[in-house]
Design a protein around this motif. Structure first.
Motif, PDB file in Angstrom:
ATOM      1  N   ASP A  73       0.822  -1.216   0.000  1.00  0.00           N
ATOM      2  CA  ASP A  73       0.000   0.000   0.000  1.00  0.00           C
ATOM      3  C   ASP A  73       0.855   1.264   0.000  1.00  0.00           C
ATOM      4  OD1 ASP A  73      -2.320  -1.534   0.051  1.00  0.00           O
ATOM      5  OD2 ASP A  73      -2.492  -1.424   2.244  1.00  0.00           O
ATOM      6  N   ASN A  74       2.107   1.160   0.433  1.00  0.00           N
ATOM      7  CA  ASN A  74       3.004   2.312   0.505  1.00  0.00           C
ATOM      8  C   ASN A  74       3.845   2.499  -0.749  1.00  0.00           C
ATOM      9  OD1 ASN A  74       3.102   0.924   3.543  1.00  0.00           O
ATOM     10  ND2 ASN A  74       2.650   3.105   3.507  1.00  0.00           N
ATOM     11  N   VAL A  75       3.712   1.593  -1.722  1.00  0.00           N
ATOM     12  CA  VAL A  75       4.553   1.632  -2.913  1.00  0.00           C
ATOM     13  C   VAL A  75       4.079   2.727  -3.861  1.00  0.00           C
ATOM     14  CG1 VAL A  75       5.342   0.334  -4.930  1.00  0.00           C
ATOM     15  CG2 VAL A  75       5.163  -0.791  -2.703  1.00  0.00           C
ATOM     16  N   VAL A  76       5.039   3.524  -4.311  1.00  0.00           N
ATOM     17  CA  VAL A  76       4.757   4.657  -5.193  1.00  0.00           C
ATOM     18  C   VAL A  76       5.183   4.351  -6.632  1.00  0.00           C
ATOM     19  CG1 VAL A  76       5.346   7.085  -5.623  1.00  0.00           C
ATOM     20  CG2 VAL A  76       5.071   6.271  -3.276  1.00  0.00           C
ATOM     21  N   GLN A  77       6.311   3.673  -6.779  1.00  0.00           N
ATOM     22  CA  GLN A  77       6.879   3.446  -8.113  1.00  0.00           C
ATOM     23  C   GLN A  77       7.563   2.081  -8.157  1.00  0.00           C
ATOM     24  OE1 GLN A  77      10.354   3.574  -9.345  1.00  0.00           O
ATOM     25  NE2 GLN A  77       9.683   3.475 -11.453  1.00  0.00           N
ATOM     26  N   VAL A  78       7.458   1.431  -9.318  1.00  0.00           N
ATOM     27  CA  VAL A  78       8.029   0.095  -9.530  1.00  0.00           C
ATOM     28  C   VAL A  78       8.776   0.079 -10.849  1.00  0.00           C
ATOM     29  CG1 VAL A  78       7.429  -2.332  -9.959  1.00  0.00           C
ATOM     30  CG2 VAL A  78       6.168  -1.030  -8.232  1.00  0.00           C
ATOM     31  N   ARG A  79       9.878  -0.674 -10.865  1.00  0.00           N
ATOM     32  CA  ARG A  79      10.571  -0.959 -12.132  1.00  0.00           C
ATOM     33  C   ARG A  79      10.700  -2.469 -12.259  1.00  0.00           C
ATOM     34  NH1 ARG A  79      15.951   2.563 -12.079  1.00  0.00           N
ATOM     35  NH2 ARG A  79      16.195   1.275 -10.232  1.00  0.00           N
ATOM     36  N   ALA A  80      10.317  -2.978 -13.413  1.00  0.00           N
ATOM     37  CA  ALA A  80      10.413  -4.417 -13.685  1.00  0.00           C
ATOM     38  C   ALA A  80      11.337  -4.623 -14.886  1.00  0.00           C
ATOM     39  CB  ALA A  80       9.033  -4.997 -13.979  1.00  0.00           C
ATOM     40  N   PHE A  81      12.119  -5.676 -14.804  1.00  0.00           N
ATOM     41  CA  PHE A  81      13.091  -6.008 -15.842  1.00  0.00           C
ATOM     42  C   PHE A  81      12.831  -7.440 -16.298  1.00  0.00           C
ATOM     43  CE2 PHE A  81      14.758  -3.049 -12.771  1.00  0.00           C
ATOM     44  CZ  PHE A  81      15.247  -2.018 -13.560  1.00  0.00           C
ATOM     45  N   LEU A  82      12.668  -7.636 -17.598  1.00  0.00           N
ATOM     46  CA  LEU A  82      12.371  -8.948 -18.164  1.00  0.00           C
ATOM     47  C   LEU A  82      13.433  -9.345 -19.180  1.00  0.00           C
ATOM     48  CD1 LEU A  82       8.565  -8.477 -18.926  1.00  0.00           C
ATOM     49  CD2 LEU A  82       9.572  -9.759 -17.023  1.00  0.00           C
ATOM     50  N   THR A  83      13.882 -10.598 -19.112  1.00  0.00           N
ATOM     51  CA  THR A  83      14.855 -11.066 -20.106  1.00  0.00           C
ATOM     52  C   THR A  83      14.180 -11.524 -21.398  1.00  0.00           C
ATOM     53  OG1 THR A  83      14.858 -13.305 -19.185  1.00  0.00           O
ATOM     54  CG2 THR A  83      16.552 -11.764 -18.378  1.00  0.00           C
ATOM     55  N   GLU A  84      12.921 -11.872 -21.324  1.00  0.00           N
ATOM     56  CA  GLU A  84      12.161 -12.303 -22.511  1.00  0.00           C
ATOM     57  C   GLU A  84      10.905 -11.440 -22.617  1.00  0.00           C
ATOM     58  OE1 GLU A  84      13.139 -14.496 -24.722  1.00  0.00           O
ATOM     59  OE2 GLU A  84      14.917 -15.179 -23.629  1.00  0.00           O
ATOM     60  N   PHE A  85      11.113 -10.170 -22.937  1.00  0.00           N
ATOM     61  CA  PHE A  85      10.046  -9.180 -22.863  1.00  0.00           C
ATOM     62  C   PHE A  85       8.813  -9.582 -23.677  1.00  0.00           C
ATOM     63  CE2 PHE A  85       7.762  -5.300 -23.724  1.00  0.00           C
ATOM     64  CZ  PHE A  85       7.821  -4.617 -22.519  1.00  0.00           C
ATOM     65  N   ASP A  86       8.976  -9.850 -24.955  1.00  0.00           N
ATOM     66  CA  ASP A  86       7.819 -10.150 -25.807  1.00  0.00           C
ATOM     67  C   ASP A  86       7.072 -11.389 -25.334  1.00  0.00           C
ATOM     68  OD1 ASP A  86       8.337  -7.947 -27.408  1.00  0.00           O
ATOM     69  OD2 ASP A  86       9.467  -9.103 -28.893  1.00  0.00           O
ATOM     70  N   ARG A  87       7.800 -12.396 -24.923  1.00  0.00           N
ATOM     71  CA  ARG A  87       7.174 -13.642 -24.490  1.00  0.00           C
ATOM     72  C   ARG A  87       6.488 -13.502 -23.127  1.00  0.00           C
ATOM     73  NH1 ARG A  87      11.128 -18.234 -22.734  1.00  0.00           N
ATOM     74  NH2 ARG A  87      10.984 -17.032 -20.801  1.00  0.00           N
ATOM     75  N   ASP A  88       7.114 -12.783 -22.186  1.00  0.00           N
ATOM     76  CA  ASP A  88       6.689 -12.835 -20.789  1.00  0.00           C
ATOM     77  C   ASP A  88       5.912 -11.622 -20.280  1.00  0.00           C
ATOM     78  OD1 ASP A  88       7.854 -15.326 -20.558  1.00  0.00           O
ATOM     79  OD2 ASP A  88       9.712 -14.560 -19.679  1.00  0.00           O
ATOM     80  N   TYR A  89       5.808 -10.568 -21.077  1.00  0.00           N
ATOM     81  CA  TYR A  89       5.206  -9.327 -20.603  1.00  0.00           C
ATOM     82  C   TYR A  89       3.777  -9.520 -20.081  1.00  0.00           C
ATOM     83  CZ  TYR A  89       3.802  -4.395 -20.552  1.00  0.00           C
ATOM     84  OH  TYR A  89       3.343  -3.161 -20.176  1.00  0.00           O
ATOM     85  N   ALA A  90       2.923 -10.161 -20.842  1.00  0.00           N
ATOM     86  CA  ALA A  90       1.515 -10.317 -20.435  1.00  0.00           C
ATOM     87  C   ALA A  90       1.391 -11.167 -19.173  1.00  0.00           C
ATOM     88  CB  ALA A  90       0.699 -10.918 -21.573  1.00  0.00           C
ATOM     89  N   ALA A  91       2.113 -12.270 -19.109  1.00  0.00           N
ATOM     90  CA  ALA A  91       2.026 -13.150 -17.938  1.00  0.00           C
ATOM     91  C   ALA A  91       2.608 -12.476 -16.695  1.00  0.00           C
ATOM     92  CB  ALA A  91       2.733 -14.470 -18.223  1.00  0.00           C
ATOM     93  N   MET A  92       3.708 -11.739 -16.852  1.00  0.00           N
ATOM     94  CA  MET A  92       4.269 -11.009 -15.720  1.00  0.00           C
ATOM     95  C   MET A  92       3.259  -9.979 -15.216  1.00  0.00           C
ATOM     96  SD  MET A  92       5.706  -7.961 -14.509  1.00  0.00           S
ATOM     97  CE  MET A  92       5.949  -7.048 -16.009  1.00  0.00           C
ATOM     98  N   ASN A  93       2.608  -9.252 -16.138  1.00  0.00           N
ATOM     99  CA  ASN A  93       1.607  -8.260 -15.750  1.00  0.00           C
ATOM    100  C   ASN A  93       0.470  -8.887 -14.949  1.00  0.00           C
ATOM    101  OD1 ASN A  93       2.597  -5.805 -16.713  1.00  0.00           O
ATOM    102  ND2 ASN A  93       1.862  -6.224 -18.771  1.00  0.00           N
ATOM    103  N   ALA A  94      -0.011 -10.041 -15.372  1.00  0.00           N
ATOM    104  CA  ALA A  94      -1.121 -10.703 -14.688  1.00  0.00           C
ATOM    105  C   ALA A  94      -0.727 -11.079 -13.262  1.00  0.00           C
ATOM    106  CB  ALA A  94      -1.570 -11.927 -15.470  1.00  0.00           C
ATOM    107  N   ALA A  95       0.454 -11.669 -13.104  1.00  0.00           N
ATOM    108  CA  ALA A  95       0.912 -12.051 -11.761  1.00  0.00           C
ATOM    109  C   ALA A  95       1.143 -10.808 -10.908  1.00  0.00           C
ATOM    110  CB  ALA A  95       2.180 -12.893 -11.862  1.00  0.00           C
ATOM    111  N   TYR A  96       1.825  -9.827 -11.455  1.00  0.00           N
ATOM    112  CA  TYR A  96       2.140  -8.581 -10.747  1.00  0.00           C
ATOM    113  C   TYR A  96       0.866  -7.882 -10.277  1.00  0.00           C
ATOM    114  CZ  TYR A  96       3.356  -3.591 -10.447  1.00  0.00           C
ATOM    115  OH  TYR A  96       3.486  -2.283 -10.053  1.00  0.00           O
ATOM    116  N   GLN A  97      -0.088  -7.715 -11.181  1.00  0.00           N
ATOM    117  CA  GLN A  97      -1.304  -6.969 -10.877  1.00  0.00           C
ATOM    118  C   GLN A  97      -2.104  -7.626  -9.758  1.00  0.00           C
ATOM    119  OE1 GLN A  97      -3.694  -6.147 -14.302  1.00  0.00           O
ATOM    120  NE2 GLN A  97      -5.138  -4.891 -13.164  1.00  0.00           N
TER     121      GLN A  97
END
Length: 132
Positions: A73-97
């Motif tokens: 609840d206190n988090v203001v900003q996040v940075r995420a780094f992916l080694t397989e951006f095109d492949r993993d972006y959607a799945a990472m977003n779902a887990a993260y969200q």
């Protein structure tokens, strides 16, 4: 301006480089990027796949946040780094969200990188702010 406080969190995964898990100054708390390593066994293999790795990273971030008296609840900003951006972006977003309440998503940057420590697929760092 005060001097920074550096937090070493025993319950968090062991650091893979020389750093503190969090640094704090004037109510701002900067969490070092977490890897999908296990807090209780640094030699245990990384979780399989981006969903499991993202969840392990988020759980590791929560360990550090709780150790310094904060939560997501206190988090203001996040940075995420992916080694397989095109492949993993959607799945990472779902887990993260799934870790945040609807309408309470921090600002975020997500970038593709050529590699991460320990062969991870994802690393996430964040900035939190203590309530005034």
């Amino acid at each position: 301006m005060s001097l920074p406080t550096f937090h070493l969190v025993d319950a968090a995964p062991q650091a893979v480089a020389p750093f503190s898990q969090a640094a704090e100054i004037d109510g701002w708390v900067f969490l070092t990027g977490q890897m999908p390593t296990w807090p209780d066994d640094p030699d245990k293999p990384l979780p399989d796949g981006i969903d499991a790795q993202t969840r392990r990273v988020m759980d590791n971030l929560i360990i550090v946040l709780e150790a310094v008296g904060l939560s997501l609840d206190n988090v203001v900003q996040v940075r995420a780094f992916l080694t397989e951006f095109d492949r993993d972006y959607a799945a990472m977003n779902a887990a993260y969200q799934s870790y945040f309440e609807p309408g309470s998503l921090p600002a975020r940057t997500c970038v593709g990188v050529t590699g991460l420590a320990v062969g991870a697929l994802v690393e996430i760092d964040l900035v939190a702010r203590r309530p005034q």
